[in-house]
Design a protein around this motif. Structure first.
Motif, short mmCIF file in Angstrom:
data_model
loop_
_atom_site.label_atom_id
_atom_site.label_comp_id
_atom_site.label_asym_id
_atom_site.label_seq_id
_atom_site.Cartn_x
_atom_site.Cartn_y
_atom_site.Cartn_z
N ASP A 86 0.82 -1.21 0.00
CA ASP A 86 0.00 0.00 0.00
C ASP A 86 0.86 1.27 0.00
OD1 ASP A 86 -2.92 1.05 0.62
OD2 ASP A 86 -1.54 2.17 1.89
N ARG A 87 1.87 1.30 0.85
CA ARG A 87 2.74 2.49 0.93
C ARG A 87 3.51 2.68 -0.37
NH1 ARG A 87 3.57 4.49 6.53
NH2 ARG A 87 5.04 5.90 5.52
N LYS A 88 3.97 1.55 -0.94
CA LYS A 88 4.75 1.65 -2.19
C LYS A 88 3.91 2.18 -3.33
CE LYS A 88 8.43 -1.54 -1.09
NZ LYS A 88 9.00 -2.88 -1.22
N LYS A 89 2.64 1.83 -3.34
CA LYS A 89 1.73 2.33 -4.37
C LYS A 89 1.66 3.87 -4.30
CE LYS A 89 -2.65 2.17 -3.75
NZ LYS A 89 -3.88 1.61 -3.21
N THR A 90 1.52 4.39 -3.08
CA THR A 90 1.45 5.84 -2.89
C THR A 90 2.78 6.51 -3.27
OG1 THR A 90 -0.17 5.61 -1.13
CG2 THR A 90 1.06 7.67 -1.18
N TRP A 91 3.87 5.91 -2.81
CA TRP A 91 5.20 6.47 -3.09
C TRP A 91 5.43 6.56 -4.60
CZ3 TRP A 91 9.93 5.92 -5.35
CH2 TRP A 91 11.01 6.60 -4.76
N LYS A 92 5.04 5.47 -5.31
CA LYS A 92 5.23 5.41 -6.76
C LYS A 92 4.34 6.44 -7.47
CE LYS A 92 5.63 1.71 -10.18
NZ LYS A 92 4.32 1.37 -10.78
N ALA A 138 6.16 9.65 -7.15
CA ALA A 138 7.38 9.68 -7.98
C ALA A 138 7.01 9.90 -9.46
CB ALA A 138 8.17 8.40 -7.80
N GLU A 139 5.99 9.18 -9.93
CA GLU A 139 5.59 9.28 -11.34
C GLU A 139 4.85 10.58 -11.60
OE1 GLU A 139 5.39 4.45 -12.02
OE2 GLU A 139 3.52 5.62 -12.14
N GLY A 140 3.94 10.92 -10.70
CA GLY A 140 3.12 12.11 -10.89
C GLY A 140 3.92 13.40 -10.83
N LEU A 141 5.02 13.38 -10.09
CA LEU A 141 5.78 14.62 -9.89
C LEU A 141 7.07 14.68 -10.73
CD1 LEU A 141 5.31 14.89 -6.02
CD2 LEU A 141 4.24 16.33 -7.76
N GLU A 142 7.31 13.63 -11.49
CA GLU A 142 8.55 13.54 -12.27
C GLU A 142 8.77 14.79 -13.14
OE1 GLU A 142 8.67 9.99 -14.63
OE2 GLU A 142 10.78 10.32 -15.19
N HIS A 143 7.72 15.16 -13.86
CA HIS A 143 7.76 16.28 -14.78
C HIS A 143 8.01 17.61 -14.05
CE1 HIS A 143 7.13 17.58 -18.79
NE2 HIS A 143 6.10 18.37 -18.50
N ALA A 175 20.11 -0.38 -2.95
CA ALA A 175 19.15 -0.22 -1.86
C ALA A 175 17.71 -0.51 -2.31
CB ALA A 175 19.22 1.20 -1.30
N GLU A 176 17.01 -1.31 -1.53
CA GLU A 176 15.58 -1.48 -1.77
C GLU A 176 14.89 -0.85 -0.56
OE1 GLU A 176 12.53 -5.00 -2.26
OE2 GLU A 176 14.46 -5.43 -3.26
N HIS A 177 13.92 0.05 -0.80
CA HIS A 177 13.39 0.80 0.33
C HIS A 177 11.95 0.42 0.66
CE1 HIS A 177 10.81 3.90 -1.74
NE2 HIS A 177 11.38 3.28 -2.75
N ASN A 178 11.45 0.93 1.78
CA ASN A 178 10.15 0.52 2.31
C ASN A 178 9.09 1.61 2.19
OD1 ASN A 178 11.12 2.36 4.11
ND2 ASN A 178 11.03 1.04 5.91
N ALA A 179 9.33 2.58 1.31
CA ALA A 179 8.37 3.67 1.10
C ALA A 179 8.02 4.37 2.42
CB ALA A 179 7.10 3.16 0.40
N HIS A 180 9.03 4.63 3.22
CA HIS A 180 8.75 5.32 4.48
C HIS A 180 8.38 6.79 4.25
CE1 HIS A 180 8.71 6.67 8.53
NE2 HIS A 180 9.69 7.52 8.32
N MET A 181 9.01 7.40 3.24
CA MET A 181 8.86 8.85 3.11
C MET A 181 8.95 9.29 1.65
SD MET A 181 11.59 11.60 4.66
CE MET A 181 11.80 10.77 6.21
N PHE A 182 8.13 10.27 1.28
CA PHE A 182 8.35 10.93 -0.01
C PHE A 182 8.56 12.41 0.27
CE2 PHE A 182 8.04 12.77 -4.09
CZ PHE A 182 8.53 11.80 -4.95
#
Ligand SMILES: *Cc1c(COP(=O)(O)O)cnc(C)c1O
Length: 379
Positions: free
Chosen positions: A258-264, A267-272, A288-295
């Motif tokens: 769930d957290r990774k979905k939000t993080w992604k 990341a995708e929505g703000l790339e531009h 490093a593989e991360h746990n989507a703690h923070m964006f």
């Protein structure tokens, strides 16, 4: 009518209440009961560590680490200035002098080159912080520590389930500390764990956790009464908290997904927006593989961050800055010094802003936050 989007909501996966009720019905509420033991075992399996002690907080676990490494008035401890107060406080309490160093510009993790420069004959330990759950350069750090005979403590407060070259964070240093505070991915309100990867420290850790007594040996029937043996404090977490926490550990895959979905989505929505405006987001190194703690976003400067936060607030979104560099804080000046040059710590702490990210955040809310940031930058 748009509802306020908070920065954080403490994670509830469902079923926590039943486990707490089970603990109440069993009639054992102090620590190291069945749920406490389950949490310890879960961490020991997950990390492959020697022992996991469940503590009332990550702060408590760091204090145990400071006692275990005997970082006293003669010693120095190296750590990033860009971290939470507890990282430093635990060692300052023992009388150790703190040497704060700069972070890497991309990850905001301690820079191994700066550690090297800060080592003196008095150095006892290096404390690394895996910021945002993203791994520090552990191979280089462990090598440095070995060369100089230093302890390595991982402040892995934000980093449970993250990895470095496939190895779990928290399983690499001699000792490490996790947090289950309500702002972390997996929680019980207040809670933590001390991880021991260096077996000779286990026996003393047991005493330190039990107010300096050999109560743990007594519980195992190894001695017929327990007494004061060493320095220690009350570092055992209540069974009620571990009952709540165990439910979350059992559902950790679901929380991560769930957290990774939000993080992604961020990341995708703000790339531009980021590319067009010289704004940076989190950098995840290949190892490093991360746990989507923070964006987070690093705006161009302090003013732009203030304007962005203000704009988001006006649109019912709570965004928050992060650490005040410890070397510039009142206590930090008293108990430590900055070693080397502060190229990134102050500059980046003044321009970084964290976006809402919590378990169960609605997709439409994430889209709304992205949209408002796009509008602010007029993309
Ligand atoms: C949250 C946090 C802590 C403190 O954790 P508590 O469980 O609240 O004591 C320490 N270090 C870092 C890096 C943290 O993020």
């Amino acid at each position: 009518m748009i509802q306020l989007i908070p920065f954080n909501r403490p994670c509830v996966v469902g079923g926590e209440e039943e486990y707490m009720q089970e603990a109440i019905s069993r009639g054992k509420l102090s620590g190291k009961g069945p749920f406490g033991k389950k949490c310890s075992r879960w961490l020991e399996d997950q990390l492959g560590c020697e022992r996991a002690f469940m503590t009332p907080s990550c702060t408590a676990a760091l204090e145990m680490a400071a006692l275990l490494t005997e970082a006293g008035p003669e010693g120095e401890v190296i750590m990033p200035s860009y971290t939470f107060v507890s990282t430093a406080n635990a060692f300052a309490l023992r009388g150790a002098a703190i040497r704060f160093v700069d972070v890497d510009e991309k990850t905001l993790n301690i820079d191994p080159e700066q550690i090297k420069q800060a080592i003196t004959r008095r150095t006892k330990a290096i404390v690394v912080v895996h910021y945002a759950g993203v791994a520090c350069e552990m191979d280089e750090i462990m090598k440095l520590a070995e060369e100089h005979g230093l302890w390595v403590i991982e402040d892995a407060a934000q980093a449970l389930t993250s990895t470095y070259k496939g190895r779990p964070l928290g399983a690499i240093g001699h000792l490490s500390a996790f947090s289950f505070h309500e702002t972390k991915n997996y929680t019980c309100g207040e809670g933590g764990a001390l991880i021991i990867n260096h077996a000779p420290l286990i026996e003393r850790a047991e005493m330190i956790q039990e107010k300096g007594t050999n109560r743990a040996q007594f519980s195992r029937g190894m001695v017929d009464k327990y007494s004061w043996r060493d320095l220690g404090s009350s570092y055992v977490i209540s069974e009620l908290n571990t009952a709540y926490l165990y439910r979350q550990l059992q559902n950790i895959g679901q929380i991560n997904k769930d957290r990774k979905k939000t993080w992604k989505a961020y990341a995708e929505g703000l790339e531009h927006v980021m590319a067009l405006n010289n704004v940076e987001g989190p950098h995840i190194p290949d190892e490093a593989e991360h746990n989507a703690h923070m964006f987070y976003l690093k705006c161009r400067n302090h003013n732009e961050r203030a304007e962005l936060m203000d704009y988001l607030k006006k649109n019912d979104i709570v965004s928050v800055p992060h650490y005040v560099p410890l070397h510039s804080s009142h206590a930090g000046k008293k108990y430590g010094v900055f070693a080397g040059e502060d190229l990134y710590t102050t500059k980046d702490s003044e321009r970084l802003v964290r976006l809402p990210l919590y378990y169960g955040m609605l997709e439409e809310d994430v889209r709304y936050v992205v949209k408002q940031i796009q509008l602010f930058y007029q993309v």
